[in-house]
Design a protein around this motif. Structure first.
Motif, PDB file in Angstrom:
ATOM      1  N   ALA B 101       0.162   2.110 -13.710  1.00 33.81           N
ATOM      2  CA  ALA B 101      -0.749   0.972 -13.502  1.00 33.81           C
ATOM      3  C   ALA B 101      -0.766   0.087 -14.743  1.00 33.81           C
ATOM      4  O   ALA B 101      -0.772  -1.141 -14.649  1.00 33.81           O
ATOM      5  CB  ALA B 101      -2.150   1.480 -13.185  1.00 33.81           C
ATOM      6  N   ASN B 104       2.598  -1.737 -15.133  1.00 29.16           N
ATOM      7  CA  ASN B 104       2.974  -2.536 -13.961  1.00 29.16           C
ATOM      8  C   ASN B 104       4.213  -1.999 -13.261  1.00 29.16           C
ATOM      9  O   ASN B 104       5.101  -2.756 -12.861  1.00 29.16           O
ATOM     10  CB  ASN B 104       3.230  -4.007 -14.343  1.00 29.16           C
ATOM     11  CG  ASN B 104       1.943  -4.725 -14.649  1.00 29.16           C
ATOM     12  OD1 ASN B 104       0.918  -4.448 -14.029  1.00 29.16           O
ATOM     13  ND2 ASN B 104       1.981  -5.603 -15.631  1.00 29.16           N
ATOM     14  N   THR B 105       4.270  -0.681 -13.144  1.00 29.45           N
ATOM     15  CA  THR B 105       5.406  -0.083 -12.430  1.00 29.45           C
ATOM     16  C   THR B 105       4.915   0.809 -11.293  1.00 29.45           C
ATOM     17  O   THR B 105       5.538   1.818 -10.975  1.00 29.45           O
ATOM     18  CB  THR B 105       6.288   0.741 -13.389  1.00 29.45           C
ATOM     19  OG1 THR B 105       5.458   1.710 -14.066  1.00 29.45           O
ATOM     20  CG2 THR B 105       6.992  -0.115 -14.403  1.00 29.45           C
ATOM     21  N   LEU B 106       3.770   0.455 -10.737  1.00 32.90           N
ATOM     22  CA  LEU B 106       3.219   1.274  -9.649  1.00 32.90           C
ATOM     23  C   LEU B 106       4.165   1.299  -8.453  1.00 32.90           C
ATOM     24  O   LEU B 106       4.818   0.288  -8.152  1.00 32.90           O
ATOM     25  CB  LEU B 106       1.883   0.689  -9.187  1.00 32.90           C
ATOM     26  CG  LEU B 106       0.627   1.045  -9.977  1.00 32.90           C
ATOM     27  CD1 LEU B 106      -0.544   0.188  -9.496  1.00 32.90           C
ATOM     28  CD2 LEU B 106       0.288   2.524  -9.835  1.00 32.90           C
ATOM     29  N   ASN B 108       4.568   1.357  -4.280  1.00 31.85           N
ATOM     30  CA  ASN B 108       3.780   0.618  -3.289  1.00 31.85           C
ATOM     31  C   ASN B 108       2.732   1.492  -2.617  1.00 31.85           C
ATOM     32  O   ASN B 108       1.653   1.018  -2.257  1.00 31.85           O
ATOM     33  CB  ASN B 108       4.702   0.043  -2.205  1.00 31.85           C
ATOM     34  CG  ASN B 108       5.757  -0.858  -2.798  1.00 31.85           C
ATOM     35  OD1 ASN B 108       6.883  -0.424  -3.022  1.00 31.85           O
ATOM     36  ND2 ASN B 108       5.399  -2.089  -3.087  1.00 31.85           N
ATOM     37  N   THR B 125      -6.402   0.318  -9.204  1.00 35.41           N
ATOM     38  CA  THR B 125      -5.055   0.867  -9.000  1.00 35.41           C
ATOM     39  C   THR B 125      -4.684   0.848  -7.523  1.00 35.41           C
ATOM     40  O   THR B 125      -3.520   0.730  -7.169  1.00 35.41           O
ATOM     41  CB  THR B 125      -4.991   2.308  -9.548  1.00 35.41           C
ATOM     42  OG1 THR B 125      -5.345   2.268 -10.926  1.00 35.41           O
ATOM     43  CG2 THR B 125      -3.624   2.928  -9.389  1.00 35.41           C
ATOM     44  N   ALA B 330      -1.099   1.081  -3.170  1.00 35.62           N
ATOM     45  CA  ALA B 330      -1.235   0.669  -4.570  1.00 35.62           C
ATOM     46  C   ALA B 330      -1.397  -0.839  -4.687  1.00 35.62           C
ATOM     47  O   ALA B 330      -0.913  -1.603  -3.855  1.00 35.62           O
ATOM     48  CB  ALA B 330      -0.015   1.122  -5.361  1.00 35.62           C
ATOM     49  N   ASN B 331      -2.081  -1.226  -5.755  1.00 36.93           N
ATOM     50  CA  ASN B 331      -2.347  -2.640  -6.003  1.00 36.93           C
ATOM     51  C   ASN B 331      -1.140  -3.258  -6.716  1.00 36.93           C
ATOM     52  O   ASN B 331      -1.179  -3.564  -7.896  1.00 36.93           O
ATOM     53  CB  ASN B 331      -3.612  -2.754  -6.869  1.00 36.93           C
ATOM     54  CG  ASN B 331      -4.069  -4.184  -7.003  1.00 36.93           C
ATOM     55  OD1 ASN B 331      -3.556  -5.078  -6.328  1.00 36.93           O
ATOM     56  ND2 ASN B 331      -5.023  -4.412  -7.883  1.00 36.93           N
ATOM     57  N   THR B 332      -0.065  -3.407  -5.986  1.00 39.06           N
ATOM     58  CA  THR B 332       1.169  -3.952  -6.566  1.00 39.06           C
ATOM     59  C   THR B 332       2.017  -4.569  -5.465  1.00 39.06           C
ATOM     60  O   THR B 332       1.825  -4.278  -4.291  1.00 39.06           O
ATOM     61  CB  THR B 332       1.958  -2.841  -7.291  1.00 39.06           C
ATOM     62  OG1 THR B 332       3.021  -3.417  -8.037  1.00 39.06           O
ATOM     63  CG2 THR B 332       2.544  -1.828  -6.321  1.00 39.06           C
ATOM     64  N   GLY B 333       2.951  -5.397  -5.876  1.00 43.36           N
ATOM     65  CA  GLY B 333       3.920  -5.949  -4.931  1.00 43.36           C
ATOM     66  C   GLY B 333       3.440  -7.223  -4.250  1.00 43.36           C
ATOM     67  O   GLY B 333       2.301  -7.655  -4.400  1.00 43.36           O
ATOM     68  N   THR B 334       4.346  -7.804  -3.474  1.00 40.16           N
ATOM     69  CA  THR B 334       4.055  -9.038  -2.751  1.00 40.16           C
ATOM     70  C   THR B 334       3.229  -8.721  -1.496  1.00 40.16           C
ATOM     71  O   THR B 334       3.090  -7.549  -1.130  1.00 40.16           O
ATOM     72  CB  THR B 334       5.365  -9.710  -2.310  1.00 40.16           C
ATOM     73  OG1 THR B 334       6.044  -8.778  -1.435  1.00 40.16           O
ATOM     74  CG2 THR B 334       6.256 -10.023  -3.494  1.00 40.16           C
ATOM     75  N   LYS B 338       3.129  -5.165   0.508  1.00 37.23           N
ATOM     76  CA  LYS B 338       1.890  -4.435   0.785  1.00 37.23           C
ATOM     77  C   LYS B 338       1.738  -4.194   2.291  1.00 37.23           C
ATOM     78  O   LYS B 338       1.347  -3.116   2.728  1.00 37.23           O
ATOM     79  CB  LYS B 338       0.682  -5.219   0.263  1.00 37.23           C
ATOM     80  CG  LYS B 338       0.465  -5.071  -1.242  1.00 37.23           C
ATOM     81  CD  LYS B 338      -0.764  -5.853  -1.659  1.00 37.23           C
ATOM     82  CE  LYS B 338      -0.974  -5.773  -3.154  1.00 37.23           C
ATOM     83  NZ  LYS B 338      -1.945  -6.749  -3.635  1.00 37.23           N
TER      84      LYS B 338
END
Lengths: 275, 443
Positions: B101, B104-106, B108, B125, B330-334, B338
């Motif tokens: 987290a 910034n490598t979480l 998906n 997260t 996870a709170n990441t990606g486009t 998601k």
């Protein structure tokens, strides 16, 4: 029988030594036993302290349930890379600290010693972030580079280099030997016991390392054998005997190398320079 | 099923330190926690394959099989490809998620222990699933098996249930019959003592074992025996020195001193497994997840092993903690990543997959509809203990959600063990323990 053999002091020392041997060997014996037992024997209550029939199949299972060769290859590359890298970095550093006078030497050496006091758990995160940002996660570099500048190794080798008399170095310089030649032909041969010990300690530390290979990898690409053995433990079902067989295979190289390097280690810690 | 071997202290100490360090760092990084107003889009199939990174924890083989199946079927249909990577046990995965987290490598989507929802949500997260469920018109009613508290933060759902387990009581029916007791097992704690006495008097051997490291068993005993909890309602202080907790520890201490119970430590997991299926052991508390393993071992000694609910306390109080894992987005990606990850979450927790995971691992199913599948029906018919555990889900309670609960749990295990092994004063020890737990909770 000699008189001193019968003295209470001797008997107490003997008993204490035996106790220490038992304390140190008991976990190995238990691992060895469990690796050769059936599952029923491993979980038997009360426990059995012997094996009826050696279960070699446990080793076969440990070998095939995980990609054993892949993890072993990674362990060999990372361990060898760390030892070679350490020698390249530590030898010149230790030589400089032992034989050169320069401004800030004390502070710099203090910083080197300070690195020995920082727990790995405190630095794993910034290093993880650094590797993630530079795209080095899941590469051999991420598991080798952070360990090649070892404060402990620099300290030990510096102590060894300092014990070599100045007269030998002066004689070499009179013969027009350069610094590199002095290191290669005088310092290193005289520091072989220390170098062997450092190499062995690095080997054991890197080969057995669990935390950093786990923390700094997110795929199986460069994961090492201890993580493979842990996978055996995490697998579905109940298999402590197979985990122990995996552990036996994991520590075997350490035991073999230790048995060969034992004399050098004792020498390194008792080394007193030129007699 | 909890995996107690994970708790080998040698590994836990550095990992606890690491988790603590990352938690502190994360606490400084973002405090918006659990107040996100996510906007979500429903997934629509595009021309390109959407790659979804999925970190798994525990039960790697079954998770990988499910992912392979997804990629072959639903994933191929929707142009979504999932890459599963195993990250270690629950605590190792938690640490890696926290580190990822920050970096910034979480991934998906990921799997981790049920009690971690609030900690992940507080650190942003993971994302609130409400907008995603709304966007795809997802019906959550089918998840309603057992307590679902660990899926929620406030009113919002932040996780889907993946695998569920809870502690049950294993009873050696063969021995019960032999010592003249009902093979259904004790229904109350008063009956429990009479069972143990009968077995001890008849055989002279320890009739019950407790695995000290399985602390959720202690949570269940506290619910059932004393109708209280480890932490207070808002999880800011411990109840461990309350009258109920003191009564429970005193009760167990009494049974230990009479030789009816032997407590095994974290390093004696194999001994405990052996004890559950031993012909000389009458009763044990352990996870339903070990049912098939215990049955197999007991069969070798011609011991008939049954499953019963944890005994009820006075007035019929009963409660068991629900363990296992959740799937988190996870709170990441486009937005499209998601949405694709959410599609995968829906699929992996759907009826057939929930049944498949349950049958192949020993965990309980997470959907009501999965109970009606043929493989689940066949499994319950062959292994009736599962039905007892499913029935026991009615009494299930969520585990504490506090992000530091694992650290608290380790402390409780050690210090309660000290009371028994060093014969310490119970009230004084629990008073001191409460202070230390409160210090962690309010740190």
């Amino acid at each position: 029988m000699k008189d001193w053999v019968r003295t209470p002091k001797f008997i107490i020392r003997l008993l204490l030594s035996l106790l220490l041997i038992i304390v140190f060997l008991a976990p190995f014996y238990w691992m060895f036993l469990s690796a050769f037992k059936t599952l029923d024997e491993v979980i038997a209550v009360p426990p059995k302290f012997w094996v009826d029939k050696l279960q070699w199949v446990n080793f076969q299972q440990a070998f095939t349930r995980i990609n054993f060769m892949h993890y072993t290859k990674n362990s060999i590359i990372i361990t060898a890379g760390t030892i070679i890298g350490q020698i390249l970095v530590v030898v010149p550093a230790a030589y400089a600290f032992a034989r050169y006078q320069f401004r800030g030497k004390g502070v710099l050496f203090g910083l080197v010693l300070f690195t020995m006091m920082i727990p790995g758990q405190l630095i794993f995160l910034p290093i993880f972030v650094m590797f993630a940002k530079t795209g080095l996660l899941n590469t051999y570099i991420s598991l080798i580079v952070p360990f090649i500048a070892s404060g402990m190794a620099i300290f030990m080798l510096r102590q060894t280099f300092m014990q070599i008399p100045d007269s030998i170095l002066e004689a070499a310089r009179l013969d027009n030997a350069g610094e590199f030649k002095i290191i290669r032909t005088i310092m290193l041969p005289m520091a072989i016991p220390t170098l062997s010990t450092l190499a062995l300690l690095t080997f054991i530390g890197t080969w057995n390392s669990y935390f950093f290979p786990l923390a700094w990898t997110t795929t199986d690409a460069v994961r090492t054998l201890p993580l493979g053995v842990k996978k055996l433990q995490d697998a579905e079902g109940l298999n402590p005997h197979i985990v122990m067989a995996g552990n036996m295979m994991l520590i075997l190289p350490v035991l073999i190398i230790f048995s060969f390097a034992r004399k050098h280690i004792i020498k390194a810690f008792t080394y007193s320079g030129v007699k | 099923m909890t995996t107690p071997m994970k708790s080998i202290k040698k590994r836990l100490i550095p990992f606890t330190t690491a988790i603590l360090a990352t938690t502190i760092l994360l606490a400084g990084c973002g405090q918006s926690g659990a107040a996100q107003n996510e906007t979500a889009v429903a997934y629509t199939k595009g021309d390109k394959v959407v790659e979804v990174q999925f970190w798994t924890s525990a039960m790697e083989k079954v998770n990988q099989e499910l992912v392979d199946e997804f990629n072959k079927t639903k994933g191929a249909e929707l142009n979504i490809h999932v890459n599963a990577e195993y990250q270690g046990d629950y605590w190792e995965t938690q640490k890696k998620i926290n580190a990822a987290a920050i970096a910034n490598t979480l991934p998906n989507v990921f799997i981790d222990e049920v009690a971690m929802t609030k900690g992940f949500a507080d650190n942003d997260t993971i994302v609130d699933l409400e907008p995603y469920m709304k966007a795809s018109d997802f019906d959550r009613e089918d998840f309603k098996i057992g307590d679902l508290g660990n899926l929620y933060v406030g009113e919002d759902m932040y996780a889907f249930p993946h695998m569920r387990s809870l502690p049950v009581m294993y009873i050696n029916k063969t021995l019960a019959k032999k010592v003249g007791m009902d093979e259904k097992g004790p229904q109350t704690f008063a009956e429990l003592e009479s069972y143990l006495k009968a077995s001890y008097d008849a055989t002279g051997k320890t009739p019950m074992y407790l695995f000290n490291n399985d602390f959720w068993v202690m949570e269940a005993l506290l619910y059932s025996y004393s109708n209280t909890t480890i932490l207070n309602e808002d999880e800011t202080a411990a109840n461990i020195n309350s009258k109920g907790a003191v009564d429970l520890i005193t009760y167990l201490n009494d049974l230990i001193s009479k030789g009816y119970i032997k407590v095994l430590s974290a390093t004696q997991q194999n001994d405990f497994i052996g004890a559950v299926s031993s012909p000389d052991t009458l009763l044990t508390f352990s996870s339903i997840g070990g049912y098939k393993i215990f049955l197999g071992l007991a069969a070798k000694t011609k011991t008939e092993l049954g499953v019963a609910m944890i005994p009820a306390g006075e007035g019929g109080t009963r409660g068991v903690s629900v363990g296992g894992s959740n799937v988190y987005l996870a709170n990441t990606g486009t937005d499209i990543e998601k949405a694709a990850a959410f599609e995968f979450m829906k699929w992996i927790t759907d009826t057939d997959q929930a049944a498949y995971a349950s049958v192949n691992t020993g965990y309980l199913p997470t959907r009501l509809s999965s109970l009606d599948t043929d493989i689940m029906k066949n499994t319950i018919a062959q292994l009736p203990g599962y039905q007892v555990a499913i029935d026991e889900l009615k009494f299930s309670k969520m585990r504490p959600k506090n992000g530091v609960y694992h650290e608290v749990e380790n402390l409780l295990v050690t210090r309660i063990s000290d009371i028994w092994t060093d014969k310490l004063n119970i009230q004084e020890s629990l008073d001191a323990l409460k202070k230390d737990v409160d210090a962690i909770l309010t740190r």
